[in-house]
Design an enzyme around this catalytic site. Structure first.
Site, PDB file in Angstrom:
ATOM      1  N   LYS A   9      -6.452   4.293   3.979  1.00  0.00           N
ATOM      2  CA  LYS A   9      -5.066   4.667   3.739  1.00  0.00           C
ATOM      3  C   LYS A   9      -4.270   4.523   5.020  1.00  0.00           C
ATOM      4  CE  LYS A   9      -3.999   9.090   3.070  1.00  0.00           C
ATOM      5  NZ  LYS A   9      -3.660  10.396   2.459  1.00  0.00           N
ATOM      6  N   SER A  25       4.077  -9.224  -3.055  1.00  0.00           N
ATOM      7  CA  SER A  25       3.144  -8.690  -2.077  1.00  0.00           C
ATOM      8  C   SER A  25       3.805  -7.662  -1.162  1.00  0.00           C
ATOM      9  CB  SER A  25       2.549  -9.788  -1.206  1.00  0.00           C
ATOM     10  OG  SER A  25       3.566 -10.329  -0.390  1.00  0.00           O
ATOM     11  N   TYR A  58      -0.521  -6.837  -3.322  1.00  0.00           N
ATOM     12  CA  TYR A  58      -1.588  -7.334  -2.462  1.00  0.00           C
ATOM     13  C   TYR A  58      -1.067  -7.549  -1.045  1.00  0.00           C
ATOM     14  CZ  TYR A  58       0.594 -11.865  -3.356  1.00  0.00           C
ATOM     15  OH  TYR A  58       1.496 -12.886  -3.473  1.00  0.00           O
TER      16      TYR A  58
END
Length: 116
Positions: A9, A25, A58
């Site tokens: 994270k 993205s 992504y």
């Protein structure tokens, strides 16, 4: 059997840009990608602290040590420059693997998005 668990994270970084006319993205400073053990093209979940939106996209590497956090394509509608976000990655693991797993959590400077 495998379960999805927190892998890494990036906690509380500030969006530095949004480009609706991009393929899609999130562009992330390469130094943050490496510190969080992410890879190019990896699926990540984004949580917008400002408006509560949650979405998946992504990873695309940005310029190292630039502090860049840029949402591209449709994701640009879910956060705007200046919003604070959390970037989360998950991994599929067996219950035995989970016992020894320690997620990587980094806390960059929220204003500069640089490692401290």
């Amino acid at each position: 059997m495998t379960i999805e668990v927190l892998f890494s994270k990036i906690h509380r970084v500030t969006v530095t840009g949004a480009d609706l006319n991009y393929v899609g993205s999130i562009t992330i400073d390469k130094s943050l990608i490496e510190a969080a053990r992410l890879t190019e093209g990896q699926k990540v979940s984004i949580v917008n602290v400002n408006n509560g939106s949650r979405f998946d996209t992504y990873v695309i590497p940005g310029i190292r040590n630039s502090g860049e956090i840029k949402l591209n394509g449709p994701a640009a509608r879910l956060a705007e420059e200046g919003d604070v976000i959390i970037i989360i990655s998950y991994a599929s693991m067996t219950l035995d693997e989970v016992k020894n797993h320690k997620p990587t959590v980094i806390f960059p400077d929220e204003k500069s998005n640089r490692l401290i």
